[in-house]
Scaffold this active site. Structure first.
Site, mmCIF file in Angstrom:
data_model
loop_
_atom_site.group_PDB
_atom_site.id
_atom_site.type_symbol
_atom_site.label_atom_id
_atom_site.label_comp_id
_atom_site.label_asym_id
_atom_site.label_seq_id
_atom_site.Cartn_x
_atom_site.Cartn_y
_atom_site.Cartn_z
ATOM 1 N N MET A 68 16.983 24.406 -7.446
ATOM 2 C CA MET A 68 17.661 24.433 -6.131
ATOM 3 C C MET A 68 19.131 24.753 -6.324
ATOM 4 O O MET A 68 19.768 24.238 -7.245
ATOM 5 C CB MET A 68 17.546 23.057 -5.467
ATOM 6 C CG MET A 68 16.126 22.578 -5.312
ATOM 7 S SD MET A 68 16.099 20.954 -4.537
ATOM 8 C CE MET A 68 14.357 20.568 -4.638
ATOM 9 N N MET A 87 14.215 27.832 -5.452
ATOM 10 C CA MET A 87 14.703 27.653 -4.075
ATOM 11 C C MET A 87 16.166 28.044 -4.088
ATOM 12 O O MET A 87 17.070 27.207 -4.018
ATOM 13 C CB MET A 87 14.483 26.194 -3.641
ATOM 14 C CG MET A 87 13.015 25.894 -3.363
ATOM 15 S SD MET A 87 12.644 24.131 -3.342
ATOM 16 C CE MET A 87 12.442 23.851 -5.091
ATOM 17 N N HIS A 125 5.324 21.854 -12.629
ATOM 18 C CA HIS A 125 6.095 22.465 -11.546
ATOM 19 C C HIS A 125 7.574 22.127 -11.730
ATOM 20 O O HIS A 125 7.948 20.953 -11.837
ATOM 21 C CB HIS A 125 5.570 21.945 -10.208
ATOM 22 C CG HIS A 125 6.113 22.634 -9.007
ATOM 23 N ND1 HIS A 125 5.662 23.859 -8.570
ATOM 24 C CD2 HIS A 125 7.088 22.269 -8.138
ATOM 25 C CE1 HIS A 125 6.314 24.209 -7.473
ATOM 26 N NE2 HIS A 125 7.206 23.267 -7.192
ATOM 27 N N SER A 146 5.346 17.853 -10.150
ATOM 28 C CA SER A 146 6.728 18.331 -10.045
ATOM 29 C C SER A 146 7.642 17.355 -10.777
ATOM 30 O O SER A 146 7.747 16.185 -10.403
ATOM 31 C CB SER A 146 7.143 18.410 -8.577
ATOM 32 O OG SER A 146 8.552 18.506 -8.506
ATOM 33 N N HIS A 154 9.636 27.111 -9.487
ATOM 34 C CA HIS A 154 9.793 27.327 -8.037
ATOM 35 C C HIS A 154 11.285 27.492 -7.742
ATOM 36 O O HIS A 154 12.038 26.517 -7.743
ATOM 37 C CB HIS A 154 9.192 26.110 -7.319
ATOM 38 C CG HIS A 154 9.306 26.148 -5.828
ATOM 39 N ND1 HIS A 154 9.076 25.038 -5.036
ATOM 40 C CD2 HIS A 154 9.608 27.153 -4.960
ATOM 41 C CE1 HIS A 154 9.233 25.369 -3.768
ATOM 42 N NE2 HIS A 154 9.575 26.637 -3.686
ATOM 43 N N ASP A 205 2.776 22.807 -1.599
ATOM 44 C CA ASP A 205 3.857 22.017 -2.195
ATOM 45 C C ASP A 205 4.528 21.141 -1.142
ATOM 46 O O ASP A 205 5.104 21.658 -0.176
ATOM 47 C CB ASP A 205 4.882 22.993 -2.813
ATOM 48 C CG ASP A 205 6.014 22.295 -3.555
ATOM 49 O OD1 ASP A 205 5.990 21.053 -3.700
ATOM 50 O OD2 ASP A 205 6.936 23.021 -3.994
ATOM 51 N N GLY A 206 4.462 19.811 -1.367
ATOM 52 C CA GLY A 206 5.179 18.865 -0.518
ATOM 53 C C GLY A 206 4.274 17.854 0.148
ATOM 54 O O GLY A 206 3.351 18.221 0.884
ATOM 55 N N GLY A 207 4.509 16.568 -0.160
ATOM 56 C CA GLY A 207 3.780 15.509 0.521
ATOM 57 C C GLY A 207 2.321 15.376 0.114
ATOM 58 O O GLY A 207 1.520 14.811 0.854
ATOM 59 N N GLY A 228 4.758 15.592 -6.659
ATOM 60 C CA GLY A 228 5.873 15.000 -7.386
ATOM 61 C C GLY A 228 5.833 13.497 -7.349
ATOM 62 O O GLY A 228 5.364 12.829 -8.279
ATOM 63 N N SER A 229 6.296 12.928 -6.236
ATOM 64 C CA SER A 229 6.407 11.471 -6.160
ATOM 65 C C SER A 229 5.051 10.774 -6.334
ATOM 66 O O SER A 229 4.969 9.736 -6.981
ATOM 67 C CB SER A 229 7.070 11.062 -4.838
ATOM 68 O OG SER A 229 6.493 11.742 -3.762
ATOM 69 N N GLY A 277 13.637 21.124 -0.543
ATOM 70 C CA GLY A 277 14.919 20.508 -0.864
ATOM 71 C C GLY A 277 14.820 19.112 -1.462
ATOM 72 O O GLY A 277 15.665 18.718 -2.246
ATOM 73 N N PHE A 278 13.774 18.388 -1.091
ATOM 74 C CA PHE A 278 13.676 16.997 -1.536
ATOM 75 C C PHE A 278 12.224 16.608 -1.788
ATOM 76 O O PHE A 278 11.334 17.060 -1.070
ATOM 77 C CB PHE A 278 14.262 16.050 -0.477
ATOM 78 C CG PHE A 278 15.698 16.350 -0.170
ATOM 79 C CD1 PHE A 278 16.715 15.786 -0.936
ATOM 80 C CD2 PHE A 278 16.036 17.230 0.850
ATOM 81 C CE1 PHE A 278 18.044 16.091 -0.677
ATOM 82 C CE2 PHE A 278 17.360 17.549 1.120
ATOM 83 C CZ PHE A 278 18.370 16.972 0.358
ATOM 84 N N GLY A 279 12.032 15.746 -2.784
ATOM 85 C CA GLY A 279 10.724 15.145 -2.993
ATOM 86 C C GLY A 279 10.531 13.990 -2.025
ATOM 87 O O GLY A 279 11.467 13.587 -1.319
ATOM 88 N N GLY A 280 9.324 13.476 -1.965
ATOM 89 C CA GLY A 280 9.053 12.247 -1.220
ATOM 90 C C GLY A 280 9.000 12.387 0.292
ATOM 91 O O GLY A 280 9.088 11.392 1.012
ATOM 92 N N MET A 316 4.742 25.986 1.662
ATOM 93 C CA MET A 316 5.488 24.713 1.680
ATOM 94 C C MET A 316 4.935 23.835 2.801
ATOM 95 O O MET A 316 4.805 24.279 3.947
ATOM 96 C CB MET A 316 6.981 24.956 1.937
ATOM 97 C CG MET A 316 7.764 25.573 0.793
ATOM 98 S SD MET A 316 7.724 24.680 -0.771
ATOM 99 C CE MET A 316 8.328 23.061 -0.319
ATOM 100 N N ASP A 331 11.287 22.641 -10.209
ATOM 101 C CA ASP A 331 11.989 22.984 -8.962
ATOM 102 C C ASP A 331 13.454 23.301 -9.204
ATOM 103 O O ASP A 331 14.214 22.445 -9.652
ATOM 104 C CB ASP A 331 11.909 21.798 -7.993
ATOM 105 C CG ASP A 331 10.537 21.648 -7.368
ATOM 106 O OD1 ASP A 331 10.036 22.634 -6.792
ATOM 107 O OD2 ASP A 331 9.965 20.550 -7.457
HETATM 108 C C1 DX5 Z 1 10.492 20.186 -2.556
HETATM 109 C C2 DX5 Z 1 9.936 20.664 -3.878
HETATM 110 C C3 DX5 Z 1 8.699 19.967 -4.254
HETATM 111 C C4 DX5 Z 1 8.834 18.480 -4.454
HETATM 112 C C5 DX5 Z 1 7.536 17.856 -4.071
HETATM 113 O O1 DX5 Z 1 11.506 21.014 -2.160
HETATM 114 O O2 DX5 Z 1 9.683 22.043 -3.848
HETATM 115 O O3 DX5 Z 1 8.075 20.571 -5.385
HETATM 116 O O4 DX5 Z 1 9.169 18.109 -5.767
HETATM 117 O O5 DX5 Z 1 7.687 16.478 -4.059
HETATM 118 P P1 DX5 Z 1 6.645 15.514 -3.343
HETATM 119 O O6 DX5 Z 1 5.307 15.749 -3.991
HETATM 120 O O7 DX5 Z 1 7.212 14.157 -3.617
HETATM 121 O O8 DX5 Z 1 6.633 15.874 -1.891
HETATM 122 ZN ZN ZN Z 2 8.432 22.896 -5.487
#
Ligand code: DX5
Ligand code: ZN
Length: 217
Positions: free
Chosen positions: A34, A65, A30, A7, A63, A174-176, A196-197, A141-144, A136, A32
């Site tokens: 928003m 959102m 990917h 991402s 993606h 997707d996520g974590g 992502g992170s 909404g947020f990475g990390g 999800m 994102d």
């Molecule tokens: C969150 C995004 C994800 C995000 C994942 O709302 O949809 O795609 O970038 O980030 P990580 O891998 O850091 O959880």
């Molecule tokens: Zn995403």
């Protein structure tokens, strides 16, 4: 083979082109989007997607959102998305179907995403007409953020339904995602892992991508 979708939300946007070069061994990119309404954050949109499209051959996994995604699904397809994924919670059922058909009409793949509070059962009626189901594993909404293990039964449920009906639909998580949670996702039956992170923090991103696939220990 499990696919990996880094991402770019976690990339350095001042040098996005170079950042993309470092993840090109991955399967999907990917992207994102928003809107600050469907999720409490604003990210990137159509002009950035058009620029990214010009500099990479990677499969662009967009993606959305955003609220009422049927308003924009076709425009993201035209801006260079290969796969347009939007949230089931964000539109009326009739508009969800309209948006699926509109993206397919552009010759692109389409996916539906569900937030943590939405059950896998809600996606079942759509599995025969979509190319990807996105579960999800954090609140969008947020990475990390931290991976929600309680979402894994949804992946198992979707895997069973897709296999039982012999469908082609991919399951994306997707996520974590990190090497430990990636293993749980692969075991549960996910086909595509967004990260992502974890990928962008790694010193050797190609090695990290291989590790998330399960190719390295
Ligand atoms: C969150 C995004 C994800 C995000 C994942 O709302 O949809 O795609 O970038 O980030 P990580 O891998 O850091 O959880
Ligand atoms: Zn995403």
């Amino acid at each position: 083979m499990t696919k990996i979708a880094p991402s770019i939300l976690s990339a350095d946007f001042t040098r996005l082109g170079q950042e993309i070069r470092t993840i090109e061994t991955a399967d999907y990119l990917h992207f994102d989007v928003m809107d600050g309404v469907f999720v409490p954050n604003i990210s990137i949109g159509i002009p950035v997607l058009e620029s990214v499209r010009k500099i990479t051959e990677m499969t662009l996994d967009v993606h959305l959102m955003i609220e009422r995604p049927h308003r924009f699904a076709e425009r993201f397809a035209d801006a260079g998305a290969d796969l347009v994924v939007f949230h089931l919670e964000a539109d009326e059922a009739a508009d969800v179907r309209k948006a699926i058909d509109a993206v397919h009409g552009r010759g692109k793949r389409v996916g539906l995403a569900i937030k943590p509070a939405t059950s896998a059962e809600k996606l079942l009626p759509y599995l025969g007409r979509i190319d990807l189901a996105l579960v999800m594993t954090v609140e969008p909404g947020f990475g990390g953020q931290r991976f929600m293990e309680g979402m894994l039964p949804k992946v198992e449920r979707l895997r069973k339904a897709i296999d039982a009906e012999g469908l082609q639909c991919e399951i994306e998580v997707d996520g974590g995602v990190n090497p430990e949670t990636a293993r749980l996702c692969r075991t549960a039956g996910a086909d595509v892992l967004v990260a992502g992170s974890d990928v962008f923090r790694a010193a050797d991103r190609a090695a990290r991508i291989a590790q998330l696939r399960g190719e390295l220990s």
